[in-house]
Design a protein around this motif. Structure first.
Motif, PDB file in Angstrom:
ATOM      1  N   VAL A  38       0.838  -1.205   0.000  1.00 19.92           N
ATOM      2  CA  VAL A  38       0.000   0.000   0.000  1.00 19.92           C
ATOM      3  C   VAL A  38       0.874   1.256   0.000  1.00 19.92           C
ATOM      4  O   VAL A  38       0.605   2.223  -0.729  1.00 19.92           O
ATOM      5  N   ILE A  39       1.957   1.242   0.799  1.00 17.94           N
ATOM      6  CA  ILE A  39       2.876   2.386   0.800  1.00 17.94           C
ATOM      7  C   ILE A  39       3.528   2.539  -0.573  1.00 17.94           C
ATOM      8  O   ILE A  39       3.705   3.661  -1.064  1.00 17.94           O
ATOM      9  N   GLY A  40       3.861   1.420  -1.220  1.00 18.16           N
ATOM     10  CA  GLY A  40       4.413   1.485  -2.576  1.00 18.16           C
ATOM     11  C   GLY A  40       3.431   2.095  -3.560  1.00 18.16           C
ATOM     12  O   GLY A  40       3.814   2.884  -4.432  1.00 18.16           O
ATOM     13  N   VAL A  41       2.167   1.738  -3.434  1.00 16.27           N
ATOM     14  CA  VAL A  41       1.134   2.324  -4.299  1.00 16.27           C
ATOM     15  C   VAL A  41       1.044   3.831  -4.061  1.00 16.27           C
ATOM     16  O   VAL A  41       0.985   4.621  -5.013  1.00 16.27           O
ATOM     17  N   LEU A  42       1.059   4.240  -2.798  1.00 11.52           N
ATOM     18  CA  LEU A  42       1.006   5.672  -2.490  1.00 11.52           C
ATOM     19  C   LEU A  42       2.249   6.396  -2.996  1.00 11.52           C
ATOM     20  O   LEU A  42       2.156   7.515  -3.519  1.00 11.52           O
ATOM     21  N   ASN A  43       3.429   5.783  -2.853  1.00 11.21           N
ATOM     22  CA  ASN A  43       4.654   6.358  -3.422  1.00 11.21           C
ATOM     23  C   ASN A  43       4.537   6.495  -4.932  1.00 11.21           C
ATOM     24  O   ASN A  43       4.966   7.489  -5.518  1.00 11.21           O
ATOM     25  N   GLY A  44       3.969   5.469  -5.558  1.00 11.70           N
ATOM     26  CA  GLY A  44       3.810   5.499  -7.010  1.00 11.70           C
ATOM     27  C   GLY A  44       2.888   6.607  -7.456  1.00 11.70           C
ATOM     28  O   GLY A  44       3.182   7.344  -8.402  1.00 11.70           O
ATOM     29  N   ILE A  45       1.768   6.743  -6.764  1.00  8.17           N
ATOM     30  CA  ILE A  45       0.826   7.804  -7.119  1.00  8.17           C
ATOM     31  C   ILE A  45       1.478   9.179  -6.921  1.00  8.17           C
ATOM     32  O   ILE A  45       1.341  10.071  -7.763  1.00  8.17           O
ATOM     33  N   ALA A  46       2.222   9.336  -5.825  1.00 10.21           N
ATOM     34  CA  ALA A  46       2.906  10.612  -5.577  1.00 10.21           C
ATOM     35  C   ALA A  46       3.929  10.903  -6.664  1.00 10.21           C
ATOM     36  O   ALA A  46       4.071  12.047  -7.105  1.00 10.21           O
ATOM     37  N   GLY A  47       4.644   9.883  -7.109  1.00 14.92           N
ATOM     38  CA  GLY A  47       5.645  10.085  -8.155  1.00 14.92           C
ATOM     39  C   GLY A  47       5.036  10.386  -9.514  1.00 14.92           C
ATOM     40  O   GLY A  47       5.609  11.136 -10.308  1.00 14.92           O
ATOM     41  N   ILE A  48       3.873   9.822  -9.790  1.00 17.32           N
ATOM     42  CA  ILE A  48       3.219  10.035 -11.086  1.00 17.32           C
ATOM     43  C   ILE A  48       2.545  11.411 -11.132  1.00 17.32           C
ATOM     44  O   ILE A  48       2.675  12.145 -12.108  1.00 17.32           O
ATOM     45  N   VAL A  49       1.829  11.755 -10.082  1.00 20.14           N
ATOM     46  CA  VAL A  49       1.001  12.955 -10.084  1.00 20.14           C
ATOM     47  C   VAL A  49       1.785  14.222  -9.748  1.00 20.14           C
ATOM     48  O   VAL A  49       1.581  15.265 -10.360  1.00 20.14           O
ATOM     49  N   THR A  50       2.665  14.149  -8.777  1.00 26.65           N
ATOM     50  CA  THR A  50       3.321  15.340  -8.243  1.00 26.65           C
ATOM     51  C   THR A  50       4.735  15.465  -8.782  1.00 26.65           C
ATOM     52  O   THR A  50       5.521  14.538  -8.694  1.00 26.65           O
ATOM     53  N   ARG A  51       5.063  16.597  -9.301  1.00 27.65           N
ATOM     54  CA  ARG A  51       6.429  16.882  -9.764  1.00 27.65           C
ATOM     55  C   ARG A  51       7.242  17.418  -8.583  1.00 27.65           C
ATOM     56  O   ARG A  51       6.763  18.225  -7.804  1.00 27.65           O
TER      57      ARG A  51
END
Length: 140
Positions: free
Chosen positions: A34-47
């Motif tokens: 779940v933390i990996g998914v949240l890290n992934g979303i943060a990396g994709i969405v936020t510059r």
């Protein structure tokens, strides 16, 4: 008879320890996924959410890192759920994914050094726990 009772008591303590370790490994996989998914979303969405410490051999675009974390996180979470459910396939897949997880976070060290070291240690525990889970049977 006394020797048999001592062997049974030792076996039940070992089994409880290993079963507890396996459940804990499943929980760690589920939470880590779940933390990996949240890290992934943060990396994709936020510059600019992750800034590399310096030049590094394994330097990728942050969007690429986001997708890698997202995909691996989903796989690790699903496998962790399988470990908690006691599925036989989940132990083998869990060992492979934990190794991949460790490699992934080694390569991610310059972006999140503290969390990467913690994730590598968690991956090592998960591998140990899943590999030793079946080694407590007493042979006669």
């Amino acid at each position: 008879m006394v020797q048999q009772t001592a062997r049974t008591t030792t076996h039940s303590k070992q089994t409880a320890w290993v079963n507890g370790g396996t459940v804990f490994a499943g929980v760690l996989m589920l939470v880590g996924g779940v933390i990996g998914v949240l890290n992934g979303i943060a990396g994709i969405v936020t510059r600019g959410i992750y800034i590399p410490v310096g030049n590094y051999v394994y330097e990728f675009n942050l969007t690429t890192w986001g997708w890698i974390h997202l995909v691996v996180g989903v796989l690790v979470a699903i496998t962790g759920w399988g470990v908690l459910q006691g599925r036989d396939w989940a132990r083998g897949v869990g060992v492979g994914l934990a190794a991949l997880y460790m490699i992934l976070y080694f390569m991610f060290l310059p972006y999140a050094p503290v969390w990467s070291v913690i994730a590598i240690a968690i991956g090592g525990f998960v591998i140990w726990s899943l590999v030793t889970a079946g080694r407590t049977e007493v042979t006669r």
